[in-house]
Design an enzyme around this catalytic site. Structure first.
Site, PDB file in Angstrom:
ATOM      1  N   THR A  30       0.685  -1.284   0.130  1.00  0.00           N
ATOM      2  CA  THR A  30       0.010  -0.163  -0.198  1.00  0.00           C
ATOM      3  C   THR A  30       0.895   1.232  -0.030  1.00  0.00           C
ATOM      4  OG1 THR A  30      -1.704  -1.200   0.938  1.00  0.00           O
ATOM      5  CG2 THR A  30      -1.507   1.273   1.489  1.00  0.00           C
ATOM      6  N   HIS A 185      -6.657 -10.862  -0.327  1.00  0.00           N
ATOM      7  CA  HIS A 185      -6.036 -10.240   1.079  1.00  0.00           C
ATOM      8  C   HIS A 185      -6.816 -10.956   2.122  1.00  0.00           C
ATOM      9  CE1 HIS A 185      -3.577  -8.413   3.804  1.00  0.00           C
ATOM     10  NE2 HIS A 185      -3.411  -7.172   3.270  1.00  0.00           N
ATOM     11  N   ASN A 188      -3.196  -9.935   7.932  1.00  0.00           N
ATOM     12  CA  ASN A 188      -3.090  -8.815   8.638  1.00  0.00           C
ATOM     13  C   ASN A 188      -4.517  -8.057   9.120  1.00  0.00           C
ATOM     14  OD1 ASN A 188      -0.465  -9.030   7.908  1.00  0.00           O
ATOM     15  ND2 ASN A 188      -0.522  -7.442   6.460  1.00  0.00           N
ATOM     16  N   TYR A 190      -7.679  -8.077   8.003  1.00  0.00           N
ATOM     17  CA  TYR A 190      -8.794  -7.281   7.396  1.00  0.00           C
ATOM     18  C   TYR A 190      -9.733  -8.230   7.633  1.00  0.00           C
ATOM     19  CZ  TYR A 190      -4.957  -3.800   6.702  1.00  0.00           C
ATOM     20  OH  TYR A 190      -4.241  -2.883   6.953  1.00  0.00           O
ATOM     21  N   ASN A 245      -2.998  -5.287  13.669  1.00  0.00           N
ATOM     22  CA  ASN A 245      -4.569  -4.733  13.429  1.00  0.00           C
ATOM     23  C   ASN A 245      -5.296  -5.722  14.458  1.00  0.00           C
ATOM     24  OD1 ASN A 245      -5.687  -2.829  11.864  1.00  0.00           O
ATOM     25  ND2 ASN A 245      -5.218  -4.061  10.100  1.00  0.00           N
TER      26      ASN A 245
END
Ligand SMILES: Cc1cc2nc3c(=O)[nH]c(=O)nc-3n(C[C@H](O)[C@H](O)[C@H](O)COP(=O)(O)O)c2cc1C
Length: 382
Positions: A30, A185, A188, A190, A245
């Site tokens: 990102t 994805h 992490n 999400y 996260n």
């Protein structure tokens, strides 16, 4: 200690239908440089990816929002509008012109979001965990700077099919944009990870509880992606035992063994594994080996890309030992547009500048020198 000679990283390999010439992949990164408004890939992104494309090399795009409501990072590009498809098409054409390949990483941030990034829509997750948005150490990049995430709500079971459809729509647009495949994805912290891990997922319906139930969302999304692309052009990225996260699980090893085993049935292009020694973009366990990759190699039957904390010689070792088929580099690819060449020739690497990871212009993005440029500029100062 004697340095390992770099050999196997530069041997060809078939991944899905792609005939790769080497095994140094570019990890999804990102970088917040899409054109605003509209989160559209523009000229700056075109230059950045063109710089990093290599003959027979695989690039995984930065995480790309599948919908406005699933977007959680200011400046992240999307795949939900025609303008975005047109922007990406220029990039995939440029990568292909250099005989490279490119997968699109599909992203729904779930609770890791802020209403300023979603047109005011409340972020969603598997369950409601107020400690997440109350944690002052967790910050999201928004149009108004770094902010703590907005309060989120739990998805109603009747809403889940429409999120799966958003993934399918983005997969179709990735195809229209000329990508070689898509990577889900699912790491992490999400949205898919928010379903997988029981530190977050407290549901009592068919999407919570057992491994089977917590994996249901992920597997439904994979099915949708496979319906568009076929299994051999779909990949999944996971972060077993990852802690970025605010994720956690009571039994991560068994959970990710289960997930990897379930993924075997799709004939995926690859499984992309982030080592737990990395938390997001920071090394937190110096000296730890590629433990997740080594373990899942025994479970997953397809190709494996290992990522997280690799240096050229440890990457070579992981491939030589047979644990990984490819290794993805993140931070080194930020700073070295010609990374595969530098690794192959044993050239020194540029250092990355963390302060410009998520800024918005060319500085720290497209101005890292290629090796020749560096030696030329050095020569001119002599
Ligand atoms: C600037 C930056 C942005 C990142 N963005 C993403 C992303 O969009 N998707 C993703 O799966 N991982 C992302 N990551 C994690 C990297 O893909 C990679 O797993 C991590 O940097 C560890 O690899 P490394 O040690 O080679 O840097 C990002 C990392 C960095 C440094």
């Amino acid at each position: 200690m004697k340095k390992l000679a770099i050999r196997k990283l530069f041997t060809p390999i078939q991944v899905g239908p792609m005939q790769l010439e080497h095994r140094v992949a570019m990890a999804p990164l990102t970088r917040s440089r899409s054109v605003q408004p509209g989160n559209i890939p523009g000229n700056l992104m075109l230059e950045y990816y063109s710089q990093r494309a290599s003959d027979g090399g695989l690039i995984v795009s930065e995480a790309t929002s599948i919908s406005i409501s699933g977007g959680g990072w200011f400046g992240a590009p999307g795949l939900y509008s025609d303008e975005q498809v047109a922007g990406w098409e220029r990039i995939t054409n440029a990568v292909h012109a250099k005989r490279g390949y490119m997968f699109s990483q599909l992203w729904h941030t779930g609770r890791a979001s802020h209403v300023d990034s979603t047109n005011g829509t409340t972020p969603v997750s598997s369950s409601v965990n107020p400690e997440y948005w109350q944690d002052p150490t967790i910050k999201e990049s928004t149009p108004h700077g770094w902010q703590q995430p907005s309060p989120h709500r739990a998805l109603d079971i009747r809403e889940i099919p429409s999120i799966v459809e958003d993934y399918r729509g983005a997969a179709e647009r990735a195809k229209a944009a000329g990508f070689d495949g898509v990577e889900l994805h699912a790491g992490n912290g999400y949205l898919p990870d928010q379903f997988l891990q029981d530190g977050i997922n407290k549901r009592t319906d068919m999407y919570g509880g057992s491994f089977e139930n917590r994996s249901r969302f992920l597997l439904q999304v994979v099915e949708a992606l496979v319906s568009v692309w076929g299994g051999n052009r779909v990949a999944v990225r996971i972060a077993p035992s990852g802690t970025w996260n605010g994720v956690s699980d009571s039994n991560p090893i068994a959970l990710f063994d289960y997930v990897a085993k379930q993924l075997n049935r799709f004939g995926l292009a690859y499984l992309h594994i982030i080592e737990p020694r990395i938390k997001g973009n920071v090394l937190i366990a110096e000296g730890q080996g590629h433990i997740a990759t080594a373990r899942l190699r025994k479970v997953f039957t397809g190709k494996i890309i290992a990522a997280g904390g690799f240096e050229p010689d440890t990457a070579e070792a992981a491939v030589q030992e047979g644990d990984a088929d490819l290794v993805a580099f993140g931070r080194h690819f930020v700073a070295n547009p010609d990374l595969p060449k530098r690794i192959r020739l044993g050239l020194p690497l540029n250092a990355y500048d963390r302060d410009t990871f998520y800024t918005f212009d060319a500085h720290g993005y497209t101005d890292y020198p290629f090796y020749e440029q560096r030696s030329e500029s050095l020569a001119s100062t002599l």
